[in-house]
Design a protein around this motif. Structure first.
Motif, short mmCIF file in Angstrom:
data_model
loop_
_atom_site.label_atom_id
_atom_site.label_comp_id
_atom_site.label_asym_id
_atom_site.label_seq_id
_atom_site.Cartn_x
_atom_site.Cartn_y
_atom_site.Cartn_z
N ALA A 1 0.82 -1.21 0.00
CA ALA A 1 0.00 0.00 0.00
C ALA A 1 0.86 1.26 0.00
O ALA A 1 0.57 2.24 -0.72
N THR B 1 0.99 4.03 -2.92
CA THR B 1 0.76 5.44 -2.57
C THR B 1 1.89 6.31 -3.08
O THR B 1 1.68 7.42 -3.61
N TRP B 2 3.11 5.82 -2.95
CA TRP B 2 4.26 6.58 -3.46
C TRP B 2 4.18 6.75 -4.97
O TRP B 2 4.44 7.85 -5.50
N SER C 1 1.51 9.28 -5.77
CA SER C 1 1.93 10.66 -5.47
C SER C 1 2.97 11.15 -6.47
O SER C 1 2.95 12.32 -6.88
N VAL D 1 1.32 13.60 0.12
CA VAL D 1 1.09 12.55 1.11
C VAL D 1 1.80 12.92 2.41
O VAL D 1 2.97 13.32 2.39
N TRP E 1 3.59 11.65 4.81
CA TRP E 1 4.34 10.46 5.17
C TRP E 1 4.67 10.42 6.67
O TRP E 1 4.73 9.34 7.26
N LEU F 1 1.48 8.97 8.07
CA LEU F 1 1.00 7.75 7.44
C LEU F 1 1.82 6.53 7.86
O LEU F 1 1.26 5.47 8.20
#
Length: 413
Positions: free
Chosen positions: A107, A111-112, A115, A122, A124, A127
């Motif tokens: 995940a 997400t990276w 982005s 994001v 980070w 998260l």
């Protein structure tokens, strides 16, 4: 007419020994996987809470104790009851921790990529630590709930099975099915006694145990399996072997179960007469109220003893042709295609545990045609129990254990 018809003699050959479990490679592998989890989660947890060393301690205990329950199987000395329990509980917790850590990493990677490709901002800093905490919390919570689910006495699941052409005398015939109890390191005498008491309260016409009853030798488990002698049903209790019986010494277990008064079916059948037929005038009247209950050895039994090769056709050898209601006990659902071709109306199986807990429920369909519940295959029904006990980790999540009460009813239409 409640007698056994044997399909050939019973082999007394000694099965091939199971190779000792390689404990050192297992220890090394689990240690490396624990290191992976620690490297991926602990730095993030350290940002969030000063209590992160507790997670490190839990991982260290898990890595050390998981191999311990397998020491006796590898020829070493058993670590004792307490360490067996800790190791098996750790195995369930670690399994969830490992899978969820993989999911988290996947995940975070997606997400990276999102982005980077879309310019999405994001957070980070929040998260990563909160997702690490989520992994720890979910794995621990599911393990705790799974432990309670596994250790409770299995609930009764009632299933009606519609049989086409079912004789009136067989309407309402009941079979209580137990499967995959796995008496062993954490399932002992008192656990079995609770199951026996629950089954006896059902007042079933017959009791079927569809394999994987034990995880150990007769010498180790004789006293813990003993309560099964107290099972009560009008026609008795019938047993077929599962793969774990062959791991533990099937021939010794067959002798022990018969000593307890259970009827072990090895590619053979019995004919159950469900009512008094003294006044019967014809063969049709004589057999109209009879049921053929057959049992086969485990699907893989031939790998351990060629004389035990599973054969649903052989199990019907010399069965009365006028008895059309035929039920097969077969440990693995994989027996179903041959059973359907042999002319059975119903197959009762287990083996899958319904997956027992995530993520193993995702892999069962890769090996077995059915995972749990009642299914239709051509003209035959197959019912797959989720199991009455559990294997390995005392953990069931999303796949509750069951004592199944199956009732034969006439098919409509």
């Amino acid at each position: 007419m409640h007698g056994m018809r044997l399909a050939g003699g019973v082999s007394r050959a000694v099965p091939e020994p199971i190779a000792p479990m390689p404990i050192r490679p297992l220890s090394a592998l689990t240690a490396l996987l624990h290191v992976y989890i620690a490297l991926r989660l602990l730095p993030a947890l350290a940002v969030l809470t000063p209590a992160w060393p507790l997670a490190l301690l839990a991982l260290a205990v898990s890595a050390f104790t998981i191999p311990l329950p397998f020491l006796a199987r590898s020829g070493g000395k058993s670590p004792g009851t307490a360490l067996n329990w800790i190791g098996l509980i750790s195995m369930g917790w670690f399994s969830s921790m490992f899978v969820l850590t993989l999911v988290r990493d996947a995940a975070l990677g997606l997400t990276w990529l999102a982005s980077a490709a879309g310019g999405v901002q994001v957070q980070w800093a929040s998260l990563k630590p909160w997702s690490a905490l989520a992994v720890l919390a979910i794995a621990t919570a599911t393990s705790a709930i799974g432990f309670l689910n596994a250790r409770r006495t299995a609930g009764v699941k009632r299933v009606d099975v519609p049989i086409r052409g079912l004789p009136q005398a067989l309407e309402g015939f009941t079979i209580a099915q137990l499967s995959d109890i796995h008496v062993g390191p954490t399932i002992r005498n008192s656990y079995i006694q609770r199951i026996v008491d629950a089954v006896n309260r059902l007042g079933a016409d017959a009791i079927a145990i569809t394999g994987d009853l034990v995880d150990g030798t007769v010498a180790e488990l004789r006293e813990h399996i003993a309560p099964l002698a107290g099972l009560r049903a009008r026609h008795g209790t019938f047993v077929v072997t599962g793969n774990h019986e062959y791991y533990a010494g099937a021939h010794a277990w067959i002798d022990e179960l018969r000593r307890l008064g259970l009827k072990v079916l090895l590619n053979e059948h019995v004919v159950l007469q469900t009512r008094n037929v003294r006044g019967a005038q014809t063969d049709e009247e004589l057999f109209d109220s009879a049921l053929v209950l057959a049992g086969v050895t485990d699907f893989t039994a031939g790998h351990f003893d060629a004389a035990h090769a599973s054969d649903p056709h052989l199990a019907l050898h010399d069965a009365p042709p006028l008895v059309h209601t035929r039920v097969l006990l077969a440990h693995q659902p994989r027996s179903a295609p041959v059973a359907a071709a042999a002319g059975y109306q119903l197959q009762l199986s287990g083996h899958t545990h319904g997956g027992q807990f995530f993520p193993w429920n995702l892999f069962v369909p890769m090996q077995q045609p059915f995972t749990a519940g009642l299914h239709r295959l051509h003209d035959m029904w197959i019912y797959v129990s989720r199991g009455t006990g559990y294997w390995g980790p005392p953990k069931r999540f999303g796949a509750p254990s069951e004592i199944t009460l199956l009732t034969l009813v006439p098919a409509k239409g």
